[in-house]
Enzyme design. Structure first.
Site, PDB file in Angstrom:
ATOM      1  N   ASN A 130      64.513  96.030  59.589  1.00  0.00           N
ATOM      2  CA  ASN A 130      64.095  97.287  58.953  1.00  0.00           C
ATOM      3  C   ASN A 130      62.658  97.654  59.325  1.00  0.00           C
ATOM      4  O   ASN A 130      62.351  98.821  59.596  1.00  0.00           O
ATOM      5  CB  ASN A 130      64.222  97.170  57.430  1.00  0.00           C
ATOM      6  N   HIS A 171      65.222 101.760  58.936  1.00  0.00           N
ATOM      7  CA  HIS A 171      66.342 101.483  58.030  1.00  0.00           C
ATOM      8  C   HIS A 171      67.686 101.964  58.594  1.00  0.00           C
ATOM      9  O   HIS A 171      68.732 101.393  58.248  1.00  0.00           O
ATOM     10  CB  HIS A 171      66.082 102.127  56.672  1.00  0.00           C
ATOM     11  N   GLU A 191      71.510  93.108  51.575  1.00  0.00           N
ATOM     12  CA  GLU A 191      72.074  92.490  52.772  1.00  0.00           C
ATOM     13  C   GLU A 191      72.850  91.223  52.424  1.00  0.00           C
ATOM     14  O   GLU A 191      73.016  90.334  53.260  1.00  0.00           O
ATOM     15  CB  GLU A 191      70.974  92.166  53.797  1.00  0.00           C
ATOM     16  N   ASP A 240      74.320  85.864  53.509  1.00  0.00           N
ATOM     17  CA  ASP A 240      73.088  86.653  53.520  1.00  0.00           C
ATOM     18  C   ASP A 240      72.570  86.789  54.940  1.00  0.00           C
ATOM     19  O   ASP A 240      72.465  85.799  55.682  1.00  0.00           O
ATOM     20  CB  ASP A 240      72.029  85.985  52.636  1.00  0.00           C
ATOM     21  N   ASP A 251      70.882  99.695  58.761  1.00  0.00           N
ATOM     22  CA  ASP A 251      72.217 100.045  58.257  1.00  0.00           C
ATOM     23  C   ASP A 251      73.290  99.740  59.304  1.00  0.00           C
ATOM     24  O   ASP A 251      74.365  99.222  58.978  1.00  0.00           O
ATOM     25  CB  ASP A 251      72.273 101.527  57.873  1.00  0.00           C
TER      26      ASP A 251
END
Length: 253
Positions: free
Chosen positions: A131, A136, A166, A123, A140
């Site tokens: 973000n 965002h 994620e 994670d 990404d």
């Protein structure tokens, strides 16, 4: 095209020649002298009848062969397209890893062959901050970088999937505890070494927390997930950017 026409004429010519020979043999067998009309009739009739009939037959056969070849090619292309669509449906569009459902299916299929192995949950740390602070799209890009690091750190026999926003999962088939811990540490170190630049002139440190569990024969995938998830939260609570492993054969509380 020209070669196919020549081939048809050659085959039709051979068939016509055989017909002429057969006609002459029949006339000779009947005791008719082969001269004048008795000579030309057994030659002209095959030329007038056998040649066009043979040419048409061979043309039809060749046309059918072309159509069959085209049909086989179309079937092959359709099968390839279906296979590509099926594979695309199994993949996460952003990272190229298996999606959640395909990952679990692949793990179950592997565990039917061998129950030896380990499950890792990976994670990204503090991902919401990326973000929130950079948007965002930058988030990404960070996920893509993390996915690439996981790929570099895992072998070809590993099954890797993106199972959440994620969150990634790695199944290490046939591994023991020491090998699994080293693999998890390689992933952690590979991500930490990323020089991610969300904006010009600024480098952002990316890290992951990893929870792992060894597998045992009677464990369901949901049980292994709970075990690994508990270790993941232990890693988060211990300060992140670290690996925690569950080795006991029991359900997560």
């Amino acid at each position: 095209m020209e070669r196919s026409v020549v081939s048809i004429f050659i085959k039709a010519g051979l068939a016509t020649a055989l017909s002429i020979i057969a006609s002459l043999a029949v006339v000779a067998g009947m005791g008719i002298g082969i001269s004048g009309a008795s000579l030309w009739l057994p030659i002209l009739c095959p030329l007038v009848i056998a040649f066009p009939a043979s040419a048409f037959t061979y043309w039809q056969q060749q046309r059918l062969q072309v159509l069959n070849d085209q049909l086989r090619a179309a079937h092959a292309a359709l099968e390839q397209a279906n296979a590509m669509l099926a594979e695309k449906a199994r993949r996460d569009a952003m990272t190229g890893f298996l999606n959640r459902e395909a990952f679990f299916a692949a793990v179950e299929a592997t565990r039917r062959r061998t129950n030896r192995g380990a499950l890792l949950l990976v994670d990204a740390d503090h991902f919401k901050r990326i973000n929130d602070n950079y948007g965002h799209l930058v988030g990404d890009d960070a996920l893509i970088e993390i996915a690439a690091a996981i790929s570099r750190a895992t072998g070809e026999t590993s099954i890797v999937g993106r199972i959440g926003g994620e969150e990634f999962a790695v199944f290490l088939s046939g591994t023991d505890l020491g090998e699994a811990e080293r693999a998890a540490e390689r992933i952690r170190a590979e991500v930490e070494a990323i020089g991610f630049m969300p904006s010009q002139g600024r480098t952002l440190r990316l890290t992951v927390s990893i929870g792992g569990t060894m597998c045992w024969p009677d464990a369901r995938i949901s049980e292994l997930m709970r075990q690994a998830d508990r270790q993941l939260y232990r890693a988060k609570n211990a300060g992140r950017n670290r690996v925690m492993f569950e080795t006991e054969r029991r359900l997560a509380a």
